[in-house]
Write an enzyme that holds these catalytic residues in place. Structure first.
Site, PDB file in Angstrom:
ATOM      1  CB  THR A  48      22.772 -23.870 -24.950  1.00 28.30           C
ATOM      2  OG1 THR A  48      23.441 -22.783 -25.239  1.00 28.30           O
ATOM      3  CG2 THR A  48      22.486 -23.843 -23.392  1.00 28.30           C
ATOM      4  CG  ASN A 106      10.876 -47.813 -37.093  1.00 31.21           C
ATOM      5  OD1 ASN A 106      11.746 -48.173 -37.703  1.00 31.21           O
ATOM      6  ND2 ASN A 106       9.763 -47.289 -37.541  1.00 31.21           N
ATOM      7  CB  SER A 133      15.777 -41.609 -29.548  1.00 26.35           C
ATOM      8  OG  SER A 133      14.704 -40.467 -29.289  1.00 26.35           O
ATOM      9  CB  CYS A 181       8.141 -41.776 -37.961  1.00 27.86           C
ATOM     10  SG  CYS A 181       8.630 -42.246 -36.377  1.00 27.86           S
ATOM     11  CG  HIS A 218      10.947 -39.617 -27.640  1.00 31.84           C
ATOM     12  ND1 HIS A 218       9.746 -40.279 -28.496  1.00 31.84           N
ATOM     13  CD2 HIS A 218      11.826 -39.374 -28.619  1.00 31.84           C
ATOM     14  CE1 HIS A 218       9.871 -40.353 -29.628  1.00 31.84           C
ATOM     15  NE2 HIS A 218      11.238 -39.825 -29.911  1.00 31.84           N
ATOM     16  CB  ALA A 222      17.131 -41.449 -33.071  1.00 29.66           C
ATOM     17  CB  THR A 223      15.477 -37.359 -36.591  1.00 28.88           C
ATOM     18  OG1 THR A 223      14.282 -38.315 -36.535  1.00 28.88           O
ATOM     19  CG2 THR A 223      15.425 -36.937 -38.224  1.00 28.88           C
TER      20      THR A 223
HETATM   21  C1  LIG Z   1      11.717 -43.029 -33.195  1.00 29.16           C
HETATM   22  C2  LIG Z   1      12.951 -43.603 -34.257  1.00 29.16           C
HETATM   23  C3  LIG Z   1      13.964 -42.667 -34.634  1.00 29.16           C
HETATM   24  C4  LIG Z   1      13.440 -41.030 -34.622  1.00 29.16           C
HETATM   25  O1  LIG Z   1      13.913 -40.557 -33.307  1.00 29.16           O
HETATM   26  P1  LIG Z   1      13.649 -39.113 -32.777  1.00 29.16           P
HETATM   27  O2  LIG Z   1      14.323 -39.109 -31.585  1.00 29.16           O
HETATM   28  O3  LIG Z   1      12.044 -39.270 -32.563  1.00 29.16           O
HETATM   29  O4  LIG Z   1      14.050 -38.224 -33.927  1.00 29.16           O
HETATM   30  C5  LIG Z   1      14.510 -43.032 -35.522  1.00 29.16           C
HETATM   31  N1  LIG Z   1      14.685 -44.251 -35.629  1.00 29.16           N
HETATM   32  C6  LIG Z   1      14.106 -45.219 -35.127  1.00 29.16           C
HETATM   33  C7  LIG Z   1      14.364 -46.667 -35.391  1.00 29.16           C
HETATM   34  C8  LIG Z   1      13.247 -44.883 -34.447  1.00 29.16           C
HETATM   35  O5  LIG Z   1      12.167 -45.797 -33.884  1.00 29.16           O
END
Ligand SMILES: *Cc1c(COP(=O)(O)O)cnc(C)c1O
Length: 373
Positions: A239, A150, A198, A318, A200, A70-71
């Site tokens: 890739t 988050n 994302s 984070c 994970h 998501a970053t």
């Molecule tokens: C975890 C998170 C991100 C970052 O996601 P990654 O896949 O770890 O880079 C971005 N935005 C929110 C709201 C998140 O909770």
């Protein structure tokens, strides 16, 4: 170990690992090498996953771009639209409680001459729609407002925000990393033009995510950040992470977890009955998986250090590398003591009632012991 830090990351679901395994071993083809069977096999698997992740939000598979998480999705959405030559407007509206991936990207854009408005939130963590209405003008290129926060789990009314943006002719991006696969989202009904998620955070693997980019009504123009081969319709070269993508597809098809809200309420009631605790965030407009509590007279980080067997978070995982008090709780207007005393508990699909009860006992005894000294 009791793991209540699912907003930071989640364990892989067994089905996800099982789906990924062949692509880490025998089925190792490059999805761009379509001139042989191994490559075609990988490409087919990637397209199946694309359909799976698209259907969660009512998108067309062609509107999904795979990213590293998501970053990257947030960076691609904001920078990609801002730098597209299709647009002339240079004003962006966002909220002060966004994830750092959005806020830091906005700061970067400011240094490049973009004008960014950061809207505040109330004590419940919610943005005032009238303030938003006043901030969005015909010069506004894009509005970026996250779905679920988050740190607090607070949910913004993205359908209303999407309608407002559509009316004003601004594009709407939402960082839905915490709500994707948990809360109902329909990009058509909600007028969402770009959306980040994302793997994970939904019991999928780390290092894979997606950006949804609307293809029609209107077709969103987004400039690539990564160049080199023109993968993903030119929007994201490199890739493809086939095992990760297969894992995210499987994670997206997991049935929605039931009963987490009941467990969260059990945790909240248990702790608030035994301790002087305050809930941070709107009581109902909130993810059922998250509670952020402040314990009076206690430092959250010190409390966590007393309970090594419990994985929770005292601020945003984070940003806690920076050891700063939470800017999200700060934006909600809380004083330093309330922020310092805050702990985030976030539940996942494998959290059990036994773990919740053990957590209540452990936290209550630890806080009581700290207050006695
Ligand atoms: C975890 C998170 C991100 C970052 O996601 P990654 O896949 O770890 O880079 C971005 N935005 C929110 C709201 C998140 O909770």
């Amino acid at each position: 170990m009791i793991y209540l830090d699912h907003n930071a990351t989640t364990p892989l679901a067994p089905q996800v690992l099982e789906a990924m395994m062949p692509f880490l071993t025998d089925r190792f083809g490059n999805a761009a090498s379509r001139h042989h069977l191994l490559g075609c096999d990988a490409a087919t698997a990637v397209e199946t996953s694309r359909q799976q992740v698209a259907s969660v939000i009512g998108a067309d598979p062609r509107e999904i771009t795979w990213t590293s998480g998501a970053t990257e999705s947030d960076n691609l959405a904001l920078q990609g639209v801002a730098h597209s030559s299709a647009y002339r407007k240079r004003h962006i509206v966002t909220v002060s409680t966004e994830h750092r991936a959005v806020l830091d990207t906005c700061e970067q854009l400011e240094s490049q001459g973009f004008d960014v408005t950061y809207l505040g939130v109330d004590a419940g963590g919610l943005l005032d729609l009238d303030h938003l209405k006043a901030a969005v003008t015909n010069q506004t290129l894009m509005v970026s407002v996250m779905h679920a926060n988050n740190e607090t789990g607070v949910l913004h009314p993205i359908a209303q925000i999407g309608a407002l943006c559509r009316e004003r002719g601004a594009l709407f991006h939402t960082d839905a990393t915490q709500s994707y696969g948990k809360e109902p989202i329909d990009v058509r009904i909600m007028h969402i033009d770009l959306l980040s998620a994302s793997a994970h955070k939904i019991h999928g693997p780390k290092g894979v995510g997606l950006l949804y980019v609307r293809r029609r009504n209107p077709r969103v123009r987004c400039e690539a950040l990564l160049h080199g081969g023109g993968h993903e319709r030119g929007l994201r070269s490199g890739t493809l992470n086939v095992p990760g993508i297969v894992g995210m597809g499987m994670a997206a098809t997991l049935p929605t977890a039931n009963g987490i809200g009941t467990l969260r309420d059990r945790l909240e009631t248990g702790l608030c009955t035994r301790l002087d605790a305050t809930i941070n965030g709107h009581r109902s407009e909130r993810l059922p998986t998250t509670t952020n509590l402040s314990f009076a007279g206690v430092d959250g980080a010190k409390l966590m250090a007393r309970m090594p067997e419990l994985a929770v978070s005292s601020s945003s995982a984070c940003t806690s590398a920076l050891l700063q008090p939470s800017y999200v709780l700060g934006a909600m207007g809380f004083d330093d003591a309330r922020i310092q005393g805050s702990v985030r508990f976030s539940l996942g699909r494998f959290t059990s009632e036994e773990e919740i009860d053990a957590t209540v006992t452990l936290v209550a005894e630890s806080v009581e012991a700290m207050l006695q000294r």
